[in-house]
Design an enzyme around this catalytic site. Structure first.
Site: not given
Ligand code: NAD
Ligand code: UGA
Length: 465
Positions: A278, A274, A281, A271, A222
């Protein structure tokens, strides 16, 4: 084992949409999403689907179909844990802002809190699924906490990272390229747990797209999948700067590179940099982990992806300043877009925040319009950086609810997010309302630059001379 009750801790951008789709596709499974944030849960339960806390195309229909049938949102965390057979941990894992690993390592305090809550609230055997993105070997710590709960309960730990991208979350969940499940392949209990989760996903994902691995491979895949994707963006952005001085065109170069089937055309869009919660981080975390194992070259290699991204954001801001005769003090600059990409209301780590901060440090008056991001979020994103005090930010940064108002009397319009609607605006009307020379800085290369030049605009685009 057939799963009948699922609990998901964390009702955020991942927990909400992911569980909504599981509930939609598995009507016989009761899915309860819990969060300690009452306001977030209230929003998930709001009658008006426009008020859901996450904006994602198609999410409202999925929630409408499943909510109240077999999908529930609640703050009763312990109750939901207690009754579930399978518990997903989908809480936030941000970069640490204090102590050892500050600025790089993932902050796992919410993960540990979840493990302790699960341990305390369980009196039957459970499968615990890491859905959050976690440093490799986190499952070791989670297992240690659960196995020492002293309640005689047997826990199986799986890693099931989420690959959805925001803006296309529902589509990605419905048609995932792959689902990854890491577990203990060496024990009967481990294999049964993996099969139980495979049983959930196989309601709609073809079996050959469900990959099973050991836990560590899954956790590491991941982090590294995100690093690979971000690396492509930084690579094309590095080339965009070279294009600007050589009269090569980044869109043409990108098309030529991507036509090679070994490389592929996706994720090659230059762009302003990015953003998102995530990429940065997860790469910082990868850098931290590599360094902690003494792998200096590996750490330096991945760190460069972040440095390049910071450079790209910085040079966009500097380009605006230089083009406005090296001073933006007191000048109105319109920002179209604040979200980190189109079709989401998420602004975490958005390039717009950093470009605005740079211009605000030069005392520009920045006027922002974004179709989905609300004013308090924009102010809070800027205040969070602590570059200036709140009053100063409020006096320099305005949020408009109308794009034409944002652009009126401005010296320059900057495109920060690739929202489709920006392409359909009446650019002649915008030109007429601006100070001259009217300038457009297209940080996403989405506008018709020839048409803009015909109107009279001066246009700067990423990766174009
Ligand atoms: P988020 O901040 O939107 O949501 C997390 C939620 O968890 C919050 O609402 C918070 O209040 C809650 N929370 C935290 N600790 C808690 C606890 N002990 N009990 C109950 N609620 C609790 O975060 P997110 O964007 O959904 O990301 C979550 C995880 O998924 C992260 O590890 C992130 O890296 C991963 N991830 C995110 C994305 C994405 O597109 N945002 C994509 C893939 C993976
Ligand atoms: C990214 C990954 O694409 C997901 O697979 C992953 O699950 C997620 O992170 C995560 O772990 O949070 P996300 O950040 O939601 O998803 O969106 P992306 O489409 O990946 O775009 C990320 C950033 O890159 C944006 O700011 C986008 O504008 C930029 N980007 C993307 C570019 O500048 N150029 C590109 O060609 C593609």
């Amino acid at each position: 084992m057939k799963i009948r009750k699922i609990c998901c801790i964390g009702a955020g951008y991942v927990g909400g949409p992911t569980m909504a789709v599981i509930a939609q596709k598995c009507p016989e499974i009761k899915v309860t999403v819990v969060d300690f944030n009452q306001a977030r849960i209230d929003a998930w339960n709001d009658e008006n689907l426009d008020n859901l806390p996450v904006y994602e195309p198609g999410l409202d229909q999925v929630v409408a179909e499943a909510r109240g049938r077999n999908l529930f949102f609640s703050t009763a965390v312990d109750k939901a844990i207690h009754e579930a057979e399978m518990i997903f941990i989908s809480v936030n894992t941000p970069t640490k802002t204090y102590g050892e690993g500050k600025g790089q390592a993932a902050d796992l305090k919410w993960i540990e809190l979840c493990a302790r809550q699960i341990a305390a609230a369980s009196d039957t055997d459970k499968i615990v699924v890491e859905k959050s993105t976690l440093p490799v070997r986190t499952a070791e710590a989670v297992t240690d906490i659960l196995d020492n709960a002293g309640n005689g309960v047997k826990f199986q730990i799986l890693s099931n990272p989420e690959f959805l991208a925001e803006g296309t979350a529902i589509e990605d969940l419905h048609k995932a390229d792959r689902v990854l499940i890491g577990g203990d392949l060496n024990t009967q209990g481990g294999r049964e747990a993996i099969e139980a989760l495979v049983g959930v996903y196989s309601h709609w994902i073809p079996r050959d797209r469900i990959l099973t691995t050991n836990v560590w491979s899954s956790e590491l895949s991941k982090l590294t999948a995100n690093a690979y994707l971000a690396q492509r963006v930084s690579s094309i952005n590095a080339l965009s700067e070279l294009c600007e001085v050589t009269e090569a065109d980044i869109d043409e170069v990108s098309r030529a590179i991507g036509a090679d089937s070994r490389i592929g055309g996706k994720f090659l869009k230059a762009s302003v940099g990015f953003g998102g919660s995530c990429f940065q981080k997860d790469i910082l975390n990868l850098v931290y982990i590599s360094r902690s194992y003494g792998l200096t070259e590996v750490a330096d290699y991945w760190e460069q992806v972040i440095k390049m991204n910071d450079h790209q954001k910085g040079r966009f801001a500097k380009k605006i300043i230089k083009s406005l005769y090296n001073t933006v003090s007191g000048k109105k600059i319109a920002f179209l877009g604040w979200a980190f990409k189109k079709d989401t209301n998420d602004t975490r780590e958005s390039a717009a925040i950093y470009v605005a901060d740079h211009l605000l440090c030069e005392k520009a008056n920045v006027h922002v319009f974004d179709p989905k991001v609300k004013a308090p979020q924009i102010q809070s994103d800027i205040n969070y950086l602590q570059s200036r005090n709140q009053e100063e930010n409020e006096s320099l940064l305005s949020i408009d609810t109308d794009p034409y108002g944002a652009c009126r009397d401005s010296h320059a319009v900057a495109i920060l997010t690739e929202w489709d609607e920006f392409k359909t605006y009446d650019w002649q009307k915008i030109y007429d309302s601006m100070l001259k020379p009217a300038q457009v800085f297209d940080g996403r290369n989405i506008l018709d630059h020839d048409a803009l030049r015909t109107i009279g605009f001066r246009v700067y685009a990423i990766g174009k001379a």
